[in-house]
Design a protein around this motif. Structure first.
Motif, PDB file in Angstrom:
ATOM      1  N   LYS A  34       0.832  -1.212   0.000  1.00 14.10           N
ATOM      2  CA  LYS A  34       0.000   0.000   0.000  1.00 14.10           C
ATOM      3  C   LYS A  34       0.868   1.264   0.000  1.00 14.10           C
ATOM      4  O   LYS A  34       0.608   2.213  -0.725  1.00 14.10           O
ATOM      5  CB  LYS A  34      -0.930  -0.019   1.206  1.00 14.10           C
ATOM      6  N   MET A  35       1.933   1.250   0.815  1.00 18.59           N
ATOM      7  CA  MET A  35       2.844   2.394   0.857  1.00 18.59           C
ATOM      8  C   MET A  35       3.555   2.557  -0.489  1.00 18.59           C
ATOM      9  O   MET A  35       3.686   3.664  -1.007  1.00 18.59           O
ATOM     10  CB  MET A  35       3.876   2.242   1.973  1.00 18.59           C
ATOM     11  N   GLY A 119      17.210   7.646  -8.577  1.00 18.48           N
ATOM     12  CA  GLY A 119      16.888   6.732  -7.481  1.00 18.48           C
ATOM     13  C   GLY A 119      17.010   7.435  -6.150  1.00 18.48           C
ATOM     14  O   GLY A 119      17.955   8.191  -5.925  1.00 18.48           O
ATOM     15  N   VAL A 120      16.039   7.202  -5.254  1.00 16.75           N
ATOM     16  CA  VAL A 120      16.013   7.852  -3.946  1.00 16.75           C
ATOM     17  C   VAL A 120      15.723   6.795  -2.880  1.00 16.75           C
ATOM     18  O   VAL A 120      14.781   6.007  -3.045  1.00 16.75           O
ATOM     19  CB  VAL A 120      14.929   8.953  -3.889  1.00 16.75           C
ATOM     20  N   PRO A 121      16.497   6.778  -1.785  1.00 17.76           N
ATOM     21  CA  PRO A 121      16.215   5.807  -0.727  1.00 17.76           C
ATOM     22  C   PRO A 121      14.968   6.193   0.063  1.00 17.76           C
ATOM     23  O   PRO A 121      14.651   7.375   0.215  1.00 17.76           O
ATOM     24  CB  PRO A 121      17.461   5.875   0.160  1.00 17.76           C
ATOM     25  N   ILE A 122      14.269   5.199   0.557  1.00 16.79           N
ATOM     26  CA  ILE A 122      13.140   5.409   1.459  1.00 16.79           C
ATOM     27  C   ILE A 122      13.663   5.079   2.847  1.00 16.79           C
ATOM     28  O   ILE A 122      14.140   3.973   3.084  1.00 16.79           O
ATOM     29  CB  ILE A 122      11.954   4.499   1.089  1.00 16.79           C
ATOM     30  N   LYS A 123      13.585   6.054   3.747  1.00 16.55           N
ATOM     31  CA  LYS A 123      14.207   5.902   5.066  1.00 16.55           C
ATOM     32  C   LYS A 123      13.223   6.162   6.199  1.00 16.55           C
ATOM     33  O   LYS A 123      12.313   6.973   6.066  1.00 16.55           O
ATOM     34  CB  LYS A 123      15.376   6.868   5.209  1.00 16.55           C
ATOM     35  N   VAL A 124      13.473   5.460   7.301  1.00 20.04           N
ATOM     36  CA  VAL A 124      12.859   5.767   8.587  1.00 20.04           C
ATOM     37  C   VAL A 124      14.025   6.174   9.466  1.00 20.04           C
ATOM     38  O   VAL A 124      14.841   5.328   9.835  1.00 20.04           O
ATOM     39  CB  VAL A 124      12.117   4.554   9.179  1.00 20.04           C
ATOM     40  N   GLY A 125      14.151   7.460   9.721  1.00 21.00           N
ATOM     41  CA  GLY A 125      15.341   7.957  10.407  1.00 21.00           C
ATOM     42  C   GLY A 125      16.549   7.708   9.527  1.00 21.00           C
ATOM     43  O   GLY A 125      16.576   8.098   8.363  1.00 21.00           O
ATOM     44  N   GLU A 126      17.540   6.999  10.053  1.00 19.98           N
ATOM     45  CA  GLU A 126      18.739   6.657   9.287  1.00 19.98           C
ATOM     46  C   GLU A 126      18.658   5.260   8.664  1.00 19.98           C
ATOM     47  O   GLU A 126      19.558   4.851   7.949  1.00 19.98           O
ATOM     48  CB  GLU A 126      19.980   6.757  10.180  1.00 19.98           C
ATOM     49  N   GLU A 127      17.585   4.541   8.946  1.00 17.65           N
ATOM     50  CA  GLU A 127      17.415   3.177   8.443  1.00 17.65           C
ATOM     51  C   GLU A 127      16.784   3.192   7.050  1.00 17.65           C
ATOM     52  O   GLU A 127      15.699   3.734   6.847  1.00 17.65           O
ATOM     53  CB  GLU A 127      16.528   2.384   9.400  1.00 17.65           C
ATOM     54  N   THR A 128      17.453   2.599   6.090  1.00 16.57           N
ATOM     55  CA  THR A 128      16.924   2.520   4.730  1.00 16.57           C
ATOM     56  C   THR A 128      16.032   1.293   4.623  1.00 16.57           C
ATOM     57  O   THR A 128      16.480   0.172   4.845  1.00 16.57           O
ATOM     58  CB  THR A 128      18.061   2.435   3.697  1.00 16.57           C
ATOM     59  N   ILE A 129      14.761   1.519   4.289  1.00 14.84           N
ATOM     60  CA  ILE A 129      13.799   0.417   4.212  1.00 14.84           C
ATOM     61  C   ILE A 129      13.340   0.137   2.780  1.00 14.84           C
ATOM     62  O   ILE A 129      12.532  -0.760   2.551  1.00 14.84           O
ATOM     63  CB  ILE A 129      12.574   0.664   5.111  1.00 14.84           C
ATOM     64  N   GLY A 151       7.211  11.606  -4.167  1.00 12.47           N
ATOM     65  CA  GLY A 151       6.495  10.378  -3.843  1.00 12.47           C
ATOM     66  C   GLY A 151       6.697   9.961  -2.400  1.00 12.47           C
ATOM     67  O   GLY A 151       5.742   9.597  -1.701  1.00 12.47           O
ATOM     68  N   ILE A 152       7.925  10.040  -1.928  1.00 11.23           N
ATOM     69  CA  ILE A 152       8.237   9.684  -0.550  1.00 11.23           C
ATOM     70  C   ILE A 152       7.587  10.674   0.408  1.00 11.23           C
ATOM     71  O   ILE A 152       7.074  10.280   1.472  1.00 11.23           O
ATOM     72  CB  ILE A 152       9.755   9.601  -0.331  1.00 11.23           C
ATOM     73  N   ALA A 153       7.559  11.946   0.046  1.00 11.07           N
ATOM     74  CA  ALA A 153       6.941  12.960   0.886  1.00 11.07           C
ATOM     75  C   ALA A 153       5.460  12.665   1.127  1.00 11.07           C
ATOM     76  O   ALA A 153       4.907  13.006   2.182  1.00 11.07           O
ATOM     77  CB  ALA A 153       7.108  14.342   0.263  1.00 11.07           C
ATOM     78  N   LYS A 154       4.830  12.005   0.179  1.00  6.54           N
ATOM     79  CA  LYS A 154       3.409  11.669   0.291  1.00  6.54           C
ATOM     80  C   LYS A 154       3.153  10.748   1.486  1.00  6.54           C
ATOM     81  O   LYS A 154       2.078  10.786   2.076  1.00  6.54           O
ATOM     82  CB  LYS A 154       2.944  10.999  -1.005  1.00  6.54           C
ATOM     83  N   VAL A 155       4.125   9.939   1.860  1.00  3.91           N
ATOM     84  CA  VAL A 155       3.946   9.007   2.982  1.00  3.91           C
ATOM     85  C   VAL A 155       4.850   9.350   4.162  1.00  3.91           C
ATOM     86  O   VAL A 155       5.084   8.512   5.031  1.00  3.91           O
ATOM     87  CB  VAL A 155       4.188   7.542   2.518  1.00  3.91           C
ATOM     88  N   ALA A 156       5.353  10.570   4.196  1.00  4.54           N
ATOM     89  CA  ALA A 156       6.309  10.973   5.236  1.00  4.54           C
ATOM     90  C   ALA A 156       5.772  10.725   6.648  1.00  4.54           C
ATOM     91  O   ALA A 156       6.539  10.351   7.546  1.00  4.54           O
ATOM     92  CB  ALA A 156       6.682  12.441   5.070  1.00  4.54           C
ATOM     93  N   ASP A 157       4.476  10.884   6.852  1.00  2.47           N
ATOM     94  CA  ASP A 157       3.902  10.669   8.181  1.00  2.47           C
ATOM     95  C   ASP A 157       3.996   9.210   8.631  1.00  2.47           C
ATOM     96  O   ASP A 157       3.984   8.918   9.815  1.00  2.47           O
ATOM     97  CB  ASP A 157       2.437  11.120   8.205  1.00  2.47           C
TER      98      ASP A 157
END
Length: 160
Positions: A34-35, A119-129, A151-157
């Motif tokens: 979904k994300m 290409g852009v990493p998707i991160k939670v803090g410093e962890e690349t997921i 695109g990543i900003a759309k799910v930043a929350d």
């Protein structure tokens, strides 16, 4: 001979049981389907319908792939490899490309990585997921990277 085998099996059992008792379940953050879909849709909305978008999870597996209307056939592979590169190295594919040009050029020999912007990493803090990769934007790599970030900003929350 069977006595030696029995003794060896007993030693293995004695060693393995305490280790198994301390085994842990891993709790890892990852990109859900979904994300991934939300990220891809927002990136396409930002870049236009001719781009191809790939979103990969923490293991580099494709979660979502969208080939834009009128996108060139090679954009499929480029988008996937850009996403994989960003995920693997935890930085944009452009940052990785610049770094490997002089510092660690051997990394460019790895399978599925590509030294192109988009290409852009998707991160939670410093962890690349995960990672997102785009290919086929009218203005090339800079626009693709910007659309990936949108695109990543759309799910930043959800990335907290």
């Amino acid at each position: 001979m069977s006595l030696r085998f029995a003794a060896a099996a007993a030693v293995v059992a004695i060693i393995a049981v305490p280790g198994a008792a301390r085994a842990q379940v891993l709790m890892e953050r990852n990109v859900s389907a979904k994300m991934a879909l939300a990220i891809a849709e927002a990136a396409i909305a930002e870049c236009g319908s001719r781009v191809s978008v790939a979103v990969v999870d923490r293991a580099g597996r494709v979660r979502v792939f969208v080939q834009g209307d009128g996108a060139a056939p090679h954009n499929i592979e480029l988008a996937r490899r850009k996403a994989y590169t960003a995920r693997t190295f935890g930085r944009t594919s452009l940052e990785w490309a610049e770094r490997t040009e002089t510092q660690v050029p051997g990394q460019r020999q790895l399978t599925d990585v590509i030294p192109l912007q988009g290409g852009v990493p998707i991160k939670v803090g410093e962890e690349t997921i995960g990672g997102i990769g785009l290919s086929g934007a009218p203005n090339g790599g800079p626009q693709e990277e910007a659309c990936g970030k949108a695109g990543i900003a759309k799910v930043a929350d959800q990335l907290k």
